[in-house]
Design an enzyme around this catalytic site. Structure first.
Site, mmCIF file in Angstrom:
data_model
loop_
_atom_site.group_PDB
_atom_site.id
_atom_site.type_symbol
_atom_site.label_atom_id
_atom_site.label_comp_id
_atom_site.label_asym_id
_atom_site.label_seq_id
_atom_site.Cartn_x
_atom_site.Cartn_y
_atom_site.Cartn_z
ATOM 1 N N LYS A 179 0.864 -1.192 0.000
ATOM 2 C CA LYS A 179 0.000 0.000 0.000
ATOM 3 C C LYS A 179 0.897 1.238 0.000
ATOM 4 O O LYS A 179 1.466 1.609 1.015
ATOM 5 C CB LYS A 179 -0.938 0.036 1.208
ATOM 6 C CG LYS A 179 -2.091 0.985 0.878
ATOM 7 C CD LYS A 179 -2.699 1.726 1.998
ATOM 8 C CE LYS A 179 -1.937 2.839 2.624
ATOM 9 N NZ LYS A 179 -1.803 4.054 1.800
ATOM 10 N N GLY A 212 -4.922 5.358 4.290
ATOM 11 C CA GLY A 212 -4.530 4.579 5.462
ATOM 12 C C GLY A 212 -5.726 4.025 6.220
ATOM 13 O O GLY A 212 -5.741 2.861 6.611
ATOM 14 N N GLY A 232 6.661 4.877 8.462
ATOM 15 C CA GLY A 232 5.801 6.049 8.567
ATOM 16 C C GLY A 232 5.949 6.675 9.933
ATOM 17 O O GLY A 232 6.961 6.504 10.610
ATOM 18 N N GLU A 255 9.472 1.024 10.952
ATOM 19 C CA GLU A 255 10.523 2.043 10.713
ATOM 20 C C GLU A 255 9.830 3.385 10.875
ATOM 21 O O GLU A 255 9.085 3.803 9.984
ATOM 22 C CB GLU A 255 11.073 1.918 9.290
ATOM 23 C CG GLU A 255 11.716 0.583 8.968
ATOM 24 C CD GLU A 255 13.132 0.482 9.468
ATOM 25 O OE1 GLU A 255 13.653 1.459 10.031
ATOM 26 O OE2 GLU A 255 13.718 -0.592 9.313
ATOM 27 N N CYS A 289 13.499 10.918 7.616
ATOM 28 C CA CYS A 289 13.259 10.374 8.959
ATOM 29 C C CYS A 289 14.457 10.585 9.879
ATOM 30 O O CYS A 289 14.295 10.770 11.076
ATOM 31 C CB CYS A 289 12.897 8.908 8.872
ATOM 32 S SG CYS A 289 14.104 7.952 7.947
ATOM 33 N N GLU A 386 8.797 15.833 15.866
ATOM 34 C CA GLU A 386 9.338 15.709 14.513
ATOM 35 C C GLU A 386 8.651 16.733 13.611
ATOM 36 O O GLU A 386 7.436 16.696 13.441
ATOM 37 C CB GLU A 386 9.065 14.283 13.990
ATOM 38 C CG GLU A 386 9.752 14.009 12.676
ATOM 39 C CD GLU A 386 9.480 12.605 12.152
ATOM 40 O OE1 GLU A 386 8.329 12.141 12.248
ATOM 41 O OE2 GLU A 386 10.418 11.986 11.627
#
Ligand code: NAD
Length: 486
Positions: A179, A212, A232, A255, A289, A386
């Site tokens: 996806k 999602g 994500g 991750e 990231c 973040e």
């Protein structure tokens, strides 16, 4: 000229199909906000079809399961050839859909063949052990593919994330339902077409575009999916871990995000540290990231460093991502741009000193000025959350002991870095910092041979490296009676 968009449907059983609902959704260019394609919008019904196809392809008598492992590796190597053949086109498509500057997109697609071949080479090296045990028996282990894997991708590096996950799952002998992120579906479809061309049998690779909350949730709850690999946000990662235990017990690799500390000691070579620190946080508009989003500079060189960092940020050229001289393109969409601008406002309100940038560039597309804050303290929102944008936050510290504790005082643990010319300082830092990846006198430097992933809320499991196939395998122990006397 805009790259041709060849595929916009779902990919199931090596065929291009519409969503069962007939729905489609838009994908837009971050450069000017224009709709560049409408893509089939898959949901639970389509995920069910894709999982059925992937299960058929995983049946013990299927072509894929009976295939010699070396042949599996050969197909993946053929795929590497095709990705290299189409590297320029794939780079253009990535840049068009994602806003990544073309130079970076071409760097990713230009090195993709090497990464694919590295993982392809693992396909026929999966082997178990023979184990001496007491008594009249001996044991051995079989390492077998875990089954149908759901691979959920983020929008920031669509091609790289596709390759990391899909190649490893296929090298292990699994079948997959992918996806892609709803913001950037196009390159996953182009890569699926190349996998078919390379000879991957039908049902082994399936792609369901969609959101999602619909397609993603259906995949993570599906009882016939054995494993989820997700890249994500930490927020969604936690939902995925819960979903993975709701109906069956899926194996999970996560991750996730980061708030990575980069430390500059006063013995560092500033000719290296300043550009690397900027590269670490401004690359790809900060949508990385491992972005060096907490920059700790020793107090003795703090003012000098800030001045150089501001000058560097001012020199970054922002603009059309297809212009080869441009270093910073647009944020992926309007929502992300507004989120980043919101963080900048929080930074100002909480007392950080805005040294340069801070505003949207123009009114078309989703561009933000390279932004530098000085006087940032650990309790400010911009030092804790973040941001995923071109915002450099510079904090001050006095001693190594202090900065290690402050660097670790976060739930995240993805990456970290240090600039120093003292080997003891470097070794102490690399030993004690809580992160899955640590750089010394460099940043953002990696290769397919290097395991990649986080600790704490940055996730678990590693992609890349020799062990990357392990999370896609189950170990089966077989014990055979072997009487000592004939
Ligand atoms: P996101 O979490 O919003 O979405 C990622 C994917 O999950 C998308 O495909 C989305 O559709 C899907 N999704 C959303 N909700 C879901 C749900 N409830 N169930 C199943 N799937 C769902 O992340 P993003 O905004 O696309 O990506 C940015 C994030 O990814 C950042 O936090 C970044 O740090 C992280 N990231 C991490 C790495 C790494 O290797 N550690 C690499 C790249 C990006």
């Amino acid at each position: 000229m805009a790259p041709e968009i060849k595929y916009t449907k779902l990919f199931i059983d090596n065929e291009w199909v519409d969503a069962k609902s007939g729905k489609t959704f838009e994908t837009r260019s971050p450069h000017d906000g224009a709709v560049i394609a409408r893509v089939a919008e898959g949901d639970k019904a389509d995920v069910n079809e894709a999982v059925k196809a992937a299960r058929r392809a995983f049946h013990r008598n299927s072509e894929w399961r009976l295939m010699d492992a070396s042949q599996r590796g050969r197909i993946l190597n053929k795929f590497a050839d095709l990705v290299e053949r189409d590297a320029e086109y794939l780079g253009q498509l990535e840049s068009y859909d994602n806003g990544m500057v073309l130079n970076l997109a071409q760097l990713v697609t230009g090195s993709a063949g090497k990464s694919i071949r590295y993982i392809a080479s693992l396909a026929d090296k999966i082997q178990g052990d023979t184990i001496p045990i007491d008594g009249e028996a001996f044991s051995y282990t079989l390492k077998q593919p875990v089954g149908v894997c759901g691979l959920i991708l983020p929008w920031n590096f669509p091609i790289a994330m596709f390759l990391n996950k899909v190649m490893t799952a296929l090298a292990a002998g699994c079948t997959v339902v992918i996806k892609p992120a709803e913001q950037t579906p196009l390159t996953a479809l182009a890569l699926a077409a190349l996998l078919k061309e390379a000879g991957v049998p039908k049902g082994v690779v399936n792609v369901i575009n969609g959101y999602g909350e619909t397609a993603g949730v259906a995949l993570t709850h599906h009882p016939h999916v054995a494993k989820i690999s997700f890249t994500g946000s930490a927020e969604v990662g936690k939902l995925i871990q819960q979903a993975a235990g709701a109906r069956n017990l899926k194996r999970v690799t996560l991750e996730l995000g980061g708030k990575s500390p980069l430390v500059v000691m006063d013995d560092a070579d500033l000719n290296l540290a300043v550009p690397y620190a900027a590269h670490g946080v401004f690359s790809h508009q900060g949508q990385v990231c491992v972005a060096a989003s907490r920059l700790y500079v020793q107090s003795t060189i703090y003012d000098k460093f800030v001045e150089a960092a501001v000058n560097f940020a001012k020199s970054i050229k922002v603009g059309n991502p297809t212009d080869a001289t441009v270093q910073q393109g647009p944020q992926v969409d309007e929502e992300m741009m507004n989120k980043v601008l919101g963080y900048i406002e929080r930074g100002k309100k909480e007392g950080a000193k805005l040294m340069t940038g801070g505003k949207r560039v123009g009114s078309t597309g989703f561009f933000i000025e390279p932004t530098v804050f000085a006087g940032v303290s650990d309790d400010m929102t911009i030092a804790k959350e973040e941001i995923f944008g071109p915002v450099q936050s510079i904090l001050k510290f006095d001693t190594l002991e202090e900065v290690i504790d402050r660097a670790n005082d976060t739930n995240y643990g993805l990456a970290a870095g240090i600039f120093t010319t003292n080997i003891n300082t470097a070794l102490q830092f690399t030993k004690h910092v809580e992160a899955g990846v640590v750089w010394v006198n460099t940043y953002l430097f990696t290769g397919p041979q290097c395991p990649f992933g986080g600790v704490k809320d940055s996730g678990y499991g590693r992609e890349n490296g020799i062990q990357s196939v392990d999370p896609y395998l189950e170990v089966k122990t077989v014990t055979v009676a072997l009487p000592k006397k004939l």
